[in-house]
Design a protein around this motif. Structure first.
Motif, short mmCIF file in Angstrom:
data_model
loop_
_atom_site.label_atom_id
_atom_site.label_comp_id
_atom_site.label_asym_id
_atom_site.label_seq_id
_atom_site.Cartn_x
_atom_site.Cartn_y
_atom_site.Cartn_z
N CYS A 185 -58.78 -14.84 53.52
CA CYS A 185 -59.17 -14.22 55.21
C CYS A 185 -60.64 -13.87 55.16
CB CYS A 185 -58.44 -13.13 55.54
SG CYS A 185 -56.69 -13.26 55.58
N THR A 186 -61.34 -13.60 54.41
CA THR A 186 -62.86 -13.35 54.61
C THR A 186 -63.35 -14.57 54.42
OG1 THR A 186 -62.71 -11.19 53.43
CG2 THR A 186 -64.89 -12.33 53.46
N HIS A 187 -62.95 -15.58 53.24
CA HIS A 187 -63.57 -16.74 53.02
C HIS A 187 -63.51 -17.68 54.37
CE1 HIS A 187 -64.04 -21.04 51.50
NE2 HIS A 187 -65.01 -20.36 50.61
N ALA A 188 -62.46 -17.55 55.05
CA ALA A 188 -62.17 -18.17 56.29
C ALA A 188 -62.86 -17.96 57.67
CB ALA A 188 -60.70 -18.22 56.71
N ALA A 189 -63.05 -16.45 57.86
CA ALA A 189 -63.74 -15.96 58.76
C ALA A 189 -65.22 -16.11 58.53
CB ALA A 189 -63.22 -14.77 59.07
N LEU A 190 -65.66 -15.59 57.52
CA LEU A 190 -67.30 -15.57 57.31
C LEU A 190 -68.34 -16.68 57.93
CD1 LEU A 190 -68.14 -14.03 54.06
CD2 LEU A 190 -68.96 -13.22 56.19
N PRO A 191 -67.95 -17.80 57.88
CA PRO A 191 -69.08 -18.57 58.20
C PRO A 191 -69.14 -18.73 59.73
CG PRO A 191 -67.43 -20.11 56.65
CD PRO A 191 -67.02 -18.48 56.95
N ALA A 192 -68.25 -18.52 60.43
CA ALA A 192 -68.48 -18.33 62.18
C ALA A 192 -69.19 -17.04 62.25
CB ALA A 192 -67.38 -18.32 62.70
N MET A 193 -69.23 -15.92 61.47
CA MET A 193 -69.76 -14.69 61.53
C MET A 193 -71.26 -14.97 61.15
SD MET A 193 -67.51 -11.82 60.20
CE MET A 193 -65.61 -11.50 60.71
N GLN A 194 -71.43 -15.84 60.26
CA GLN A 194 -72.81 -16.01 59.61
C GLN A 194 -73.62 -16.82 60.75
OE1 GLN A 194 -71.94 -17.80 55.90
NE2 GLN A 194 -71.97 -16.03 54.73
N ALA A 195 -72.86 -17.66 61.46
CA ALA A 195 -73.46 -18.58 62.23
C ALA A 195 -74.01 -17.78 63.40
CB ALA A 195 -72.63 -19.53 62.81
N VAL A 196 -73.40 -16.85 64.10
CA VAL A 196 -73.95 -16.02 65.07
C VAL A 196 -74.68 -14.83 64.72
CG1 VAL A 196 -72.11 -16.97 66.52
CG2 VAL A 196 -71.76 -14.70 65.30
N LEU A 206 -48.16 -15.58 59.96
CA LEU A 206 -49.15 -16.06 58.51
C LEU A 206 -48.54 -15.22 57.41
CD1 LEU A 206 -51.62 -17.19 57.48
CD2 LEU A 206 -52.99 -14.86 58.09
N ASP A 207 -48.32 -16.40 56.34
CA ASP A 207 -48.17 -15.88 54.78
C ASP A 207 -49.70 -15.60 54.19
OD1 ASP A 207 -47.66 -15.20 52.34
OD2 ASP A 207 -46.43 -17.03 52.02
N VAL A 208 -50.33 -14.42 54.21
CA VAL A 208 -51.55 -14.13 53.78
C VAL A 208 -51.85 -14.69 52.30
CG1 VAL A 208 -52.32 -12.47 55.47
CG2 VAL A 208 -51.05 -12.02 53.14
N SER A 209 -50.67 -15.02 51.46
CA SER A 209 -50.93 -15.41 50.09
C SER A 209 -51.05 -16.91 50.07
CB SER A 209 -49.66 -14.94 49.32
OG SER A 209 -48.52 -15.61 49.85
N ASP A 210 -51.03 -17.49 51.33
CA ASP A 210 -51.23 -18.90 51.33
C ASP A 210 -52.76 -19.39 51.94
OD1 ASP A 210 -51.30 -21.72 51.86
OD2 ASP A 210 -49.05 -21.65 52.72
N ALA A 211 -53.59 -19.50 51.09
CA ALA A 211 -54.88 -19.70 51.51
C ALA A 211 -55.16 -20.90 52.44
CB ALA A 211 -55.87 -20.04 50.32
N THR A 212 -54.39 -21.87 52.28
CA THR A 212 -54.57 -22.92 53.25
C THR A 212 -54.15 -22.68 54.58
OG1 THR A 212 -54.13 -24.62 51.51
CG2 THR A 212 -53.82 -25.35 53.71
N ALA A 213 -52.94 -21.81 54.62
CA ALA A 213 -52.23 -21.51 55.94
C ALA A 213 -53.53 -20.49 56.68
CB ALA A 213 -51.11 -20.55 55.88
N VAL A 214 -54.24 -19.58 55.74
CA VAL A 214 -55.00 -18.57 56.27
C VAL A 214 -56.06 -19.45 57.09
CG1 VAL A 214 -56.83 -16.89 55.62
CG2 VAL A 214 -54.65 -16.75 54.84
#
Length: 250
Positions: A118-129, A63-71
């Motif tokens: 990374c936070t934008h990608a991971a947060l929705p699932a955390m919010q759901a549970v 992962l290239d963390v600077s690539d939001a699409t890849a994240v």
């Protein structure tokens, strides 16, 4: 509220560690894996990430963390995650007037924008549970400034502000967000700085701490394990210094 897990245990929880192939990230991976978490190591160096993954029983993802699409793609493929550690970072030791706009873009992309992505990608699932632990690795340079690291310090300062805001927005979901601010830690990044500046840089770093020594990656990992654990459930929006008392004076 469910009964908390035993102290220092993350049984079965899924953790994502960016920049996890070496240094502080690798120490966090080892700590979490030892606490029985299911860890995904996301790193640009897939070979190093895969070697560590094989050692501790984790998964590796390039992962290239600077690539939001890849994240977004990597988090979607390997998630959802209970624990997110935004650890990836890069520094460039130069006085601000000797840097370029291209330097600023790279430093901000890796040290700050990757945390957002990374936070934008991971947060929705955390919010759901209605559960999540977000741990952002910042730096004491964010709070004290760093001669020769002005853009790095600015990016890491942004991480602290972002952490506080995410903590405010997500407390209602049972999600905590905290930051860890390491001081001089014995990592490849520090070794590069010492190689460039010599023993003078090393002495200045150690003299700036009350304990008079460099920290070890495992000491930062211990703080991350605590913040990821159920024992830290009532801690959010905080920045924990792991820096030997750096900035407190002699």
């Amino acid at each position: 509220m469910a009964a908390p897990l035993p102290f220092g245990r993350l049984d079965g929880r899924r953790a994502f560690v960016s920049g996890g192939a070496r240094g502080i990230g690798a120490a966090i991976v080892r700590s979490f894996a030892g606490a029985r978490a299911r860890v995904v190591i996301a790193d640009l160096d897939l070979a190093a990430a895969s070697e560590l993954a094989g050692e501790v029983g984790a998964l590796a993802a390039k992962l290239d963390v600077s690539d939001a699409t890849a994240v977004q793609a990597v988090v979607a493929q390997h998630g959802p995650f209970d624990i997110l550690v935004n650890n990836a970072g890069v520094d460039q030791h130069a006085f601000f007037t000797d840097t370029t706009a291209e330097d600023w873009t790279k430093l901000l992309a890796v040290n700050l924008l990757s945390v957002l992505a990374c936070t934008h990608a991971a947060l929705p699932a955390m919010q759901a549970v209605r559960f999540g632990r977000i741990i952002n690795i910042t730096s004491e340079a964010a709070r004290l400034g760093s001669k020769g690291g002005s853009v790095y310090s600015a990016a890491k300062g942004g991480v602290i502000a972002f952490t506080k805001s995410i903590a405010r927005e997500n407390a209602r979901y049972g999600i905590t967000a905290n930051a860890i601010a390491p001081g001089p830690i014995r990592t490849p990044m520090l070794e590069q700085a010492v190689a460039k500046g010599g023993d003078r840089i090393l002495r200045a770093m150690t003299d700036a701490t009350l304990l008079g020594r460099l920290g070890e990656p495992e000491e930062v990992a211990s703080a991350a394990l605590f913040l990821a654990s159920d024992q830290a459930a009532y801690i959010t929006g905080e920045t924990l210094g792991v820096s030997g008392g750096m900035g407190l004076g002699g």
